[in-house]
Design a protein around this motif. Structure first.
Motif, PDB file in Angstrom:
ATOM      1  N   ALA B 214      -9.532  -9.457  -0.782  1.00 60.47           N
ATOM      2  CA  ALA B 214      -9.525  -8.811   0.529  1.00 60.47           C
ATOM      3  C   ALA B 214      -8.171  -8.156   0.705  1.00 60.47           C
ATOM      4  CB  ALA B 214      -9.749  -9.845   1.629  1.00 60.47           C
ATOM      5  N   THR B 215      -8.158  -6.901   1.118  1.00 58.82           N
ATOM      6  CA  THR B 215      -6.882  -6.206   1.282  1.00 58.82           C
ATOM      7  C   THR B 215      -6.973  -5.149   2.384  1.00 58.82           C
ATOM      8  OG1 THR B 215      -5.238  -4.812   0.213  1.00 58.82           O
ATOM      9  CG2 THR B 215      -7.488  -4.589  -0.561  1.00 58.82           C
ATOM     10  N   HIS B 216      -5.810  -4.803   2.937  1.00 58.96           N
ATOM     11  CA  HIS B 216      -5.724  -3.745   3.932  1.00 58.96           C
ATOM     12  C   HIS B 216      -5.431  -2.391   3.294  1.00 58.96           C
ATOM     13  CE1 HIS B 216      -5.168  -6.652   7.305  1.00 58.96           C
ATOM     14  NE2 HIS B 216      -5.815  -5.685   7.905  1.00 58.96           N
ATOM     15  N   ASP B 217      -4.958  -2.448   2.056  1.00 57.06           N
ATOM     16  CA  ASP B 217      -4.343  -1.272   1.464  1.00 57.06           C
ATOM     17  C   ASP B 217      -5.382  -0.399   0.764  1.00 57.06           C
ATOM     18  OD1 ASP B 217      -2.818   0.529  -0.053  1.00 57.06           O
ATOM     19  OD2 ASP B 217      -1.121  -0.852   0.006  1.00 57.06           O
ATOM     20  N   LEU B 218      -5.776   0.702   1.403  1.00 56.53           N
ATOM     21  CA  LEU B 218      -6.825   1.558   0.845  1.00 56.53           C
ATOM     22  C   LEU B 218      -6.390   2.226  -0.449  1.00 56.53           C
ATOM     23  CD1 LEU B 218      -8.230   3.295   4.052  1.00 56.53           C
ATOM     24  CD2 LEU B 218      -9.046   1.255   2.880  1.00 56.53           C
ATOM     25  N   ASN B 219      -5.087   2.586  -0.538  1.00 53.62           N
ATOM     26  CA  ASN B 219      -4.621   3.245  -1.755  1.00 53.62           C
ATOM     27  C   ASN B 219      -4.729   2.320  -2.956  1.00 53.62           C
ATOM     28  OD1 ASN B 219      -3.977   5.699  -0.554  1.00 53.62           O
ATOM     29  ND2 ASN B 219      -2.011   4.867   0.179  1.00 53.62           N
ATOM     30  N   LEU B 220      -4.278   1.073  -2.762  1.00 52.23           N
ATOM     31  CA  LEU B 220      -4.375   0.126  -3.866  1.00 52.23           C
ATOM     32  C   LEU B 220      -5.831  -0.120  -4.230  1.00 52.23           C
ATOM     33  CD1 LEU B 220      -1.622  -2.511  -3.047  1.00 52.23           C
ATOM     34  CD2 LEU B 220      -1.672  -0.874  -4.917  1.00 52.23           C
ATOM     35  N   ALA B 221      -6.680  -0.205  -3.208  1.00 49.48           N
ATOM     36  CA  ALA B 221      -8.101  -0.431  -3.471  1.00 49.48           C
ATOM     37  C   ALA B 221      -8.662   0.698  -4.334  1.00 49.48           C
ATOM     38  CB  ALA B 221      -8.870  -0.532  -2.161  1.00 49.48           C
ATOM     39  N   ALA B 222      -8.221   1.923  -4.047  1.00 49.61           N
ATOM     40  CA  ALA B 222      -8.724   3.073  -4.794  1.00 49.61           C
ATOM     41  C   ALA B 222      -8.200   3.099  -6.226  1.00 49.61           C
ATOM     42  CB  ALA B 222      -8.332   4.363  -4.073  1.00 49.61           C
ATOM     43  N   GLU B 223      -6.923   2.679  -6.401  1.00 49.31           N
ATOM     44  CA  GLU B 223      -6.283   2.850  -7.708  1.00 49.31           C
ATOM     45  C   GLU B 223      -6.501   1.696  -8.671  1.00 49.31           C
ATOM     46  OE1 GLU B 223      -2.214   3.370  -6.735  1.00 49.31           O
ATOM     47  OE2 GLU B 223      -2.600   5.218  -5.590  1.00 49.31           O
ATOM     48  N   ARG B 224      -6.577   0.485  -8.136  1.00 50.49           N
ATOM     49  CA  ARG B 224      -6.459  -0.687  -9.008  1.00 50.49           C
ATOM     50  C   ARG B 224      -7.744  -1.466  -9.226  1.00 50.49           C
ATOM     51  NH1 ARG B 224      -1.252  -2.001 -10.425  1.00 50.49           N
ATOM     52  NH2 ARG B 224       0.134  -0.354  -9.731  1.00 50.49           N
ATOM     53  N   PHE B 225      -8.818  -1.076  -8.585  1.00 53.48           N
ATOM     54  CA  PHE B 225     -10.017  -1.907  -8.677  1.00 53.48           C
ATOM     55  C   PHE B 225     -11.191  -1.146  -9.287  1.00 53.48           C
ATOM     56  CE2 PHE B 225      -7.363  -4.019  -5.657  1.00 53.48           C
ATOM     57  CZ  PHE B 225      -7.580  -5.372  -5.899  1.00 53.48           C
ATOM     58  N   ASP B 226     -12.084  -1.901  -9.924  1.00 48.93           N
ATOM     59  CA  ASP B 226     -13.279  -1.289 -10.502  1.00 48.93           C
ATOM     60  C   ASP B 226     -14.226  -0.821  -9.408  1.00 48.93           C
ATOM     61  OD1 ASP B 226     -12.325  -2.155 -12.989  1.00 48.93           O
ATOM     62  OD2 ASP B 226     -13.208  -4.134 -12.652  1.00 48.93           O
ATOM     63  N   LYS B 227     -14.327  -1.667  -8.372  1.00 49.67           N
ATOM     64  CA  LYS B 227     -15.266  -1.355  -7.299  1.00 49.67           C
ATOM     65  C   LYS B 227     -14.628  -1.686  -5.957  1.00 49.67           C
ATOM     66  CE  LYS B 227     -19.635  -1.902  -9.744  1.00 49.67           C
ATOM     67  NZ  LYS B 227     -20.775  -2.804  -9.962  1.00 49.67           N
ATOM     68  N   VAL B 228     -15.168  -1.081  -4.921  1.00 51.67           N
ATOM     69  CA  VAL B 228     -14.705  -1.347  -3.564  1.00 51.67           C
ATOM     70  C   VAL B 228     -15.907  -1.734  -2.716  1.00 51.67           C
ATOM     71  CG1 VAL B 228     -13.680  -0.344  -1.491  1.00 51.67           C
ATOM     72  CG2 VAL B 228     -12.755   0.248  -3.737  1.00 51.67           C
ATOM     73  N   LEU B 229     -15.713  -2.822  -1.926  1.00 52.94           N
ATOM     74  CA  LEU B 229     -16.748  -3.263  -0.999  1.00 52.94           C
ATOM     75  C   LEU B 229     -16.214  -2.998   0.401  1.00 52.94           C
ATOM     76  CD1 LEU B 229     -19.465  -4.949  -0.845  1.00 52.94           C
ATOM     77  CD2 LEU B 229     -18.022  -6.942  -0.558  1.00 52.94           C
ATOM     78  N   LEU B 230     -16.837  -2.029   1.087  1.00 50.32           N
ATOM     79  CA  LEU B 230     -16.379  -1.657   2.424  1.00 50.32           C
ATOM     80  C   LEU B 230     -17.258  -2.370   3.439  1.00 50.32           C
ATOM     81  CD1 LEU B 230     -14.574   0.167   4.207  1.00 50.32           C
ATOM     82  CD2 LEU B 230     -16.222   2.008   3.868  1.00 50.32           C
TER      83      LEU B 230
END
Lengths: 282, 267
Positions: B214-230
């Motif tokens: 769980a994170t607040h940081d949208l940039n990190l979510a975009a750059e560092r993860f395979d998938k994003v759950l919004l």
């Protein structure tokens, strides 16, 4: 050294000393969990709710410890069940049981002729009246409590530090919570004669709180707490002998004085130490 | 991760690490009393996390990110729906590791770094037993892997925020986790500390550990993860970062109540 040895010529003083040391150790070791888990109110409540058990046993002539043990275990389970219900706040639920059962105990005792003397003994202990039989009960129950704490050390540490970890490891959290409540109830029974119901909380909380200011690991905290608890028992008994003050109160006073000294002067964490460092840093 | 022959429930081959099917969580389950207008902390949540995937969970405050993680640990129970880990109920597994938000831990607790990591071994050691040399080796190896071996004897309150997070990740390694859940581990950390955590997470890929953060940081979510759950009470979108982090989706999740209800009507 005369003053140290003189009192020991009386058998009842020797028995009192042994009882005070055992109870000092058991209460203080279990007390580390009471302090770390914030269970002080549980401890106080469990101490008070054994009174009706003692009163009933007293009135029908059974061993007092047995009555106290039965009621202590029942209320430990009762408090455990009540606090699992979401519709009452935990401390409210405990408060209701605690006051109600204590009142029942007082009411029962008030039917006896010797009401005030008996009540005073139960409330504030009767250390000098410890019999050989009492000593056996105290020793046996104390050993059971310490052995259980030792056997479940790892698991009790986990549920006290991080409840989510206990759940993800699928530890029996509920069983362990009840186990702690039951251990508190059993310890209450051992400490009844030494400090009595009203001052019991001090034996659970004060040595452990003192130890928490001096140590950084749980085993050390338990050890230091046990040393403070047993020393308070011995020193309190001597104070009671020479100053002619109530023994239970003397034991608790010694523990309290040690706490204040440590709170003020403990290296690193003490009040004065921090204050001094603050002024230097400025 | 460590060749120890420790028995978790068998993992059925071919099943995802985690699968949620139409899971709904009531507010009462998370101990909240805001039950008037919205009745559910999470509603009709379905998604799959495959072995070794790293997934960021994003959404506004109160969207249910923490609730979702706690739901997976088992500490809160769903009202309806099904959760499966390797094809079985999660209660049969003790290979889930949860790294709590820092404010949920009592940092004055009298335990050292070593003690905390050893707690992860509780199950492997077993009841009535003491840590074996093997367990001590695993604790050391875990601390070494997160670069915290020299902190072993410190009381946990003496650590910096980044060190605290790494110690809890070491605990997850020590318990031989297959599903690592992290609740806002990056908040309040400086960039080097964040980077250190991402390096550790990257090294977990080779072990097939699935990560949900769980994170607040949208940039990190975009750059560092395979998938994003919004998420915002329900799943707004799930998939590759570039598919999920669209203006439309973000408006649906963060845009306030007006957009939310419009989305619900048009859906």
């Amino acid at each position: 050294m005369h003053w140290l040895l003189d009192p020991l010529q009386f058998d009842f003083i020797v028995r009192a000393l042994v009882a005070a040391v055992i109870v000092g150790i058991v209460c203080s070791v279990l007390g580390t969990y009471v302090v770390l888990r914030g269970m002080a109110f549980f401890g106080d409540a469990l101490a008070h709710t054994v009174l009706p058990g003692i009163a009933i046993a007293y009135l029908i002539g059974w061993p007092l410890a047995l009555g106290a043990l039965v009621f202590g275990l029942l209320t430990a389970l009762g408090i455990g069940v009540l606090t699992e219900q979401a519709n009452l706040k935990e401390d409210t639920a405990i408060g209701v049981i605690f006051a109600g059962l204590f009142a029942l105990g007082v009411a029962l005792l008030s039917t006896s002729n010797n009401y005030t003397v008996d009540l005073a003994h139960f409330l504030f202990g009767n250390l000098l009246g410890v019999s050989k039989g009492d000593l056996w009960v105290i020793g046996l129950l104390g050993a059971i409590v310490l052995a259980t704490l030792f056997l479940f050390y790892k698991e009790l540490l986990v549920i006290s530090f991080d409840q989510v970890l206990a759940v993800t490891l699928r530890l029996p959290s509920r069983f362990l919570r009840y186990l702690l409540l039951i251990l508190i109830a059993v310890t209450v029974v051992t400490a009844l004669q030494v400090v009595g119901i009203a001052l019991m909380l001090a034996m659970f909380v004060t040595p452990a709180a003192t130890a928490s200011l001096l140590t950084r690991r749980l085993p050390n905290m338990m050890l230091v707490s046990a040393l403070i608890g047993s020393f308070s028992g011995v020193a309190g008994l001597y104070a009671s002998y020479y100053l002619n003050i109530a023994s239970g109160a003397a034991v608790v006073l010694v523990a309290s004085i040690i706490f204040i000294l440590v709170f003020l002067f403990a290296p690193g964490q003490g009040f004065i130490w921090r204050h001094k460092n603050k002024t230097i840093n400025r | 991760m460590f060749p120890l022959g420790y028995q978790d429930t068998d993992h059925k081959p071919g099943t995802p690490t985690l699968e949620l099917k139409h899971v709904t969580v009531a507010y009462s389950a998370i101990g909240s009393s805001f039950a008037q207008d919205v009745h559910y902390a999470l509603k009709d949540v379905s998604f799959k996390a495959e072995i070794g995937e790293q997934i960021a969970i994003i959404g506004p405050n109160g969207a249910g990110k923490s609730s979702l993680l706690k739901l997976i640990t088992g500490i809160i129970k769903p009202e309806s729906g099904q959760i499966l880990m390797f094809g079985q109920p999660p209660s049969q597994h003790n290979c889930i590791a949860y790294v709590p938000q820092r404010n949920q831990i009592d940092w004055s607790f009298p335990v050292t770094v070593e003690d905390v990591v050893m707690m992860g071994r509780t199950r492997q050691i077993g009841f009535f037993r003491r840590a074996r040399p093997l367990d001590k080796d695993v604790v050391k190896a875990s601390l070494k892997r997160v670069g915290a071996l020299e902190l072993a004897k410190k009381q946990i309150g003496e650590l910096s925020g980044g060190q605290q997070q790494r110690v809890f990740i070491a605990r997850a390694l020590a318990l031989e986790t297959h599903l690592l859940l992290l609740d806002e581990p990056l908040s309040g950390l400086d960039l080097p500390s964040q980077e250190a955590i991402f390096e550790i997470l990257a090294s977990l890929r080779q072990d097939g550990v699935t990560v949900l953060m769980a994170t607040h940081d949208l940039n990190l979510a975009a750059e560092r993860f395979d998938k994003v759950l919004l998420v915002n009470k329900r799943i707004i979108a799930f998939g590759k970062p570039e598919e999920v982090l669209t203006t439309e989706n973000l408006l649906a999740a963060y845009g306030g109540k007006a957009q939310n209800s419009q989305m619900a009507v048009s859906a």
